[in-house]
Design a protein around this motif. Sequence first.
Motif, PDB file in Angstrom:
ATOM      1  N   UNK A   1     -16.706  11.607  30.013  1.00 33.48           N
ATOM      2  CA  UNK A   1     -16.194  10.472  29.001  1.00 33.48           C
ATOM      3  C   UNK A   1     -14.810  10.057  29.930  1.00 33.48           C
ATOM      4  N   UNK A   2     -14.819   8.707  29.859  1.00 34.82           N
ATOM      5  CA  UNK A   2     -13.543   8.210  30.563  1.00 34.82           C
ATOM      6  C   UNK A   2     -12.574   7.908  29.524  1.00 34.82           C
ATOM      7  N   UNK A   3     -11.248   8.180  29.513  1.00 36.28           N
ATOM      8  CA  UNK A   3     -10.427   7.965  28.393  1.00 36.28           C
ATOM      9  C   UNK A   3     -10.810   8.974  27.245  1.00 36.28           C
ATOM     10  N   UNK A   4     -10.514   8.484  26.181  1.00 32.51           N
ATOM     11  CA  UNK A   4     -10.766   9.106  24.773  1.00 32.51           C
ATOM     12  C   UNK A   4     -12.075   9.203  24.474  1.00 32.51           C
ATOM     13  N   UNK A   5     -12.688  10.293  24.086  1.00 36.15           N
ATOM     14  CA  UNK A   5     -14.061  10.453  23.751  1.00 36.15           C
ATOM     15  C   UNK A   5     -14.558   9.612  22.449  1.00 36.15           C
ATOM     16  N   UNK A   6     -15.752   9.087  23.001  1.00 31.03           N
ATOM     17  CA  UNK A   6     -16.061   8.286  21.813  1.00 31.03           C
ATOM     18  C   UNK A   6     -16.292   8.915  20.789  1.00 31.03           C
ATOM     19  N   UNK A   7     -16.096   8.595  19.228  1.00 30.11           N
ATOM     20  CA  UNK A   7     -16.359   9.228  18.117  1.00 30.11           C
ATOM     21  C   UNK A   7     -16.780   8.307  16.972  1.00 30.11           C
ATOM     22  N   UNK A   8     -17.736   8.662  16.133  1.00 25.76           N
ATOM     23  CA  UNK A   8     -18.330   7.919  15.342  1.00 25.76           C
ATOM     24  C   UNK A   8     -18.590   8.732  13.962  1.00 25.76           C
ATOM     25  N   UNK A   9     -18.350   8.282  12.889  1.00 23.50           N
ATOM     26  CA  UNK A   9     -18.777   8.954  11.545  1.00 23.50           C
ATOM     27  C   UNK A   9     -20.375   9.000  11.613  1.00 23.50           C
ATOM     28  N   UNK A  10     -20.835  10.162  11.393  1.00 25.82           N
ATOM     29  CA  UNK A  10     -22.318  10.027  11.455  1.00 25.82           C
ATOM     30  C   UNK A  10     -23.242  10.231  10.119  1.00 25.82           C
TER      31      UNK A  10
END
Length: 874
Positions: A96-105
């Motif tokens: 990941x570049x920068x903050x890791x992408x996160x999502x509500x699953x």
Amino acid sequence: MAEETPMMKQYKDIKSQYGDTFLFYRLGDFYELFFDDAVQAARELEITLTRRGSSNEQHIPMCGVPYHSAEQYISTLIEKGYKIAICEQVEDPKTAKGVVRREVVQVVTPGTVMEGRAVRENENNFTAALYPCDDGTASFVKADLTTGEIEGAVLDKDTRQWQREITRTGIKELIVPSSFDAGHILPASIVCSVEEDTKLQQDFQALLPEHAGSKVESAFALLTNYFVRTQKRSLSHLQTMQLYRPKDSMQLDIHARRNLELTETLMDHNKRGSLLWLMDQSVTAMGGRLVRKWVEQPLLNVDDMKKRHSVVESFLAHYFEREELRDRLRYVYDLERLAGKTAYGNVNAREMVQLRRSLQELPELFSLLDSLDNETMKEWTERAGDFSGLRDMLEKSLADDPPVSITEGGLIKEGWHDKLDEYKEASRNGKDWISRLEKQERDATGIKSLKVGFNKVFGYYIEVTRPNIPYLPEGRYERKQTLTNAERYITPELKEKEEMILGAEHHSTELEYQLFLDIRDQVKEYLQPLQETARIISEIDVLQGFAVQSERMQYVRPEFSANRRLSITGGRHPVIEQMLDQGEYVANDMELNDQREILLITGPNMAGKSTYMRQTALLSIMAQAGCFVPAEKAELPVFDQIFTRIGASDDLTSGQSTFMVEMLETKQALSMATPDSLILLDEIGRGTSTYDGMALAQSIVEYIHERIGAKTLFSTHYHELTTLEDTMSKLFNVHVRAVEEEGNIVFLHKVEQGRADRSYGIYVAKLAELPDGVLDRAETLLHQFEGHVDRVLHEENEELTPAPVLNSSYESDAGEGEQLALFEPTPAGSDGSKQKEERKTHPVIEDLKKADVLHMSPIQALELLYEYQQKLKR
Ligand code: ADP
């Protein structure tokens, strides 16, 4: 204020979309909670509240739970009625570049939870949606995500009906449109969520039956939109909606369900001691869920009831087949929930093995049923799916004892997939080579203590103890790891084999995982027949259970009367009977018909009045649910509703007074009962003063007699009411007999025609071992009162004793002048004061009334008694 880090910014963005949930924010091996979430979760979960470490975020409260044990924390929060949004890292942190992408699953809510403690084996987990329509009616849909069941109905304008549907067991969450405030009909145990979008998505159109109508669609849209928004995954296991009309089954409101202890006891909310406890002799989890529904929603259609009875009869006549069937059912796992998990994508290989095991039982199970020559059973056999293809596939593909994890291999049988077999062969060969290596190397070097080993970090190695190192030939051995007493080496050949083995193992676990997903997809093709078969199995299971119970307690098949007759010979209370020793329960008859609608039941406390009333209701529920009944013979009407006002089931939690609850329950009965209903009124009016209560009791009975015509069982301690028999043609007195033996009361529990002759209060007090002084004095007073009543009656002095039993206001003028007085000459209550002035009551009696006996020590009571005696002597 310090500047916000990019991660905190991401957190806040996500949290802002899931305001009403605990946001479980994945950070490495933990789910972290921040700010208010953290403060509240730390309290609810009893975990440590900390602060975010980095210097500019010192002020942020934080707590966390480990990823691998998150399940239990989620269950705890769900049980407390909270919602949890699971926010995962959706890209590899390494790349990941920068903050890791996160999502509500997924958003886990009390209604939609799929796993863990909150999902009970024998209970459905429904999410319901209620959509009030413009014309005052409402549409109502409920779905169980674990099993895929969906039921929908249009409800009347009557919000009590709404409440009745919402409070059925298994409903954990209610979805309403934002325009509707459900507060007034929603019990505290059910979580309420709001969904804005009410447009039905195309995908779900197919689940609506053709004649569903647009009303049902609104609630259905609400519900499915909520599922889509929170679940974010396949909902392919949802079944076609079953439409029902609340009036198609016997109506039992929440009071009746509670008072009759249908699924749990009043005292401690246990299943043990409830009607369900007896009636649930099911073997499978599916049967356990269905029987609960049948007990709460008995049938109204006589043909349907008869079908069930005929199956029970058939099972009773075939003991050995039934026992074999039970044995087979033990290996049928929860097909409904297995199907649900398969569709959801969270099924593991062990559960697949359970599915396979279940499918293996089915052919024998259905041929067994076929041999019993029963119409319904034949229908079942025809409707059941053919799973031979699926079963074969699972038998060939799935390993016999796979692990829980589906990413570590061990899932697939050899012979299922060539490439997989090759990898396994390669890894096996490599391992064989290595197992031979130790001996070869020992021979070659002459070092007897040389060892070949493996560890996760360094892989395969050759270990030589320090004193032996000089004996190793030069060049070929490459040093890999140094220990205190030994060195570990690797050789080019060993390295090559190691790569091959590890490569093969890596490839084979990856491939196994893929193959498992393929198998799962193939199972998905069978979702519908699996669900249909699951439904059949649950019916079979419930009914074999009815047979088991009916045989155990010698129940009989009930008959149904076409003209509203209820005629029970030798009826017993199913639960009390089972708790007593054999033969101890006193069976009783009951006869009700259109000329004999109301029974006024008298008898001393503890004689069995309430039991007699309840057993009648329970027998009817059992019969209409499809079970046999505890009696020698039973002819029953089909009751459309049962109402109860029973005992001291005071709704302490609602903050209403006992008497108010009593009146509310009575109102429910009076406003909704029909001539096909059964009403049980136990000691109506007990919660208020004597005259008040008696007046209400009488007018309620009159109302039922004249206006409703429902079958009614009415117990009362107002003996005066027994004279109503003379003026009300359809009301009859019965009493539960007790006899006096040597000054003590003996309960016979036997119901006889006519009224009870006297009050046994003092004898019950004797049983309770009140001090002799009190008892003797009470006897004296009783005689005085009775003498007074006699005088009143003979002198016909209406001024002294108000006439509590009046003639029916609904009848013309029959039986005028009939009246009876109370034992007690002094009325207490709202209008008591005025009359008191007109008469003189002995001050001791006034004092006695005011005395708070329940909160006195024995000594204080004795002192009081002594004081009274002194006063009387004076
Ligand atoms: P009541 O309503 O007259 O005060 P209950 O119906 O509560 O009395 O009965 C009191 C107790 O008597 C019950 O808990 C039960 O143990 C026993 N009992 C009642 N009816 C019977 C019966 N027919 N046979 C045996 N025991 C009974």
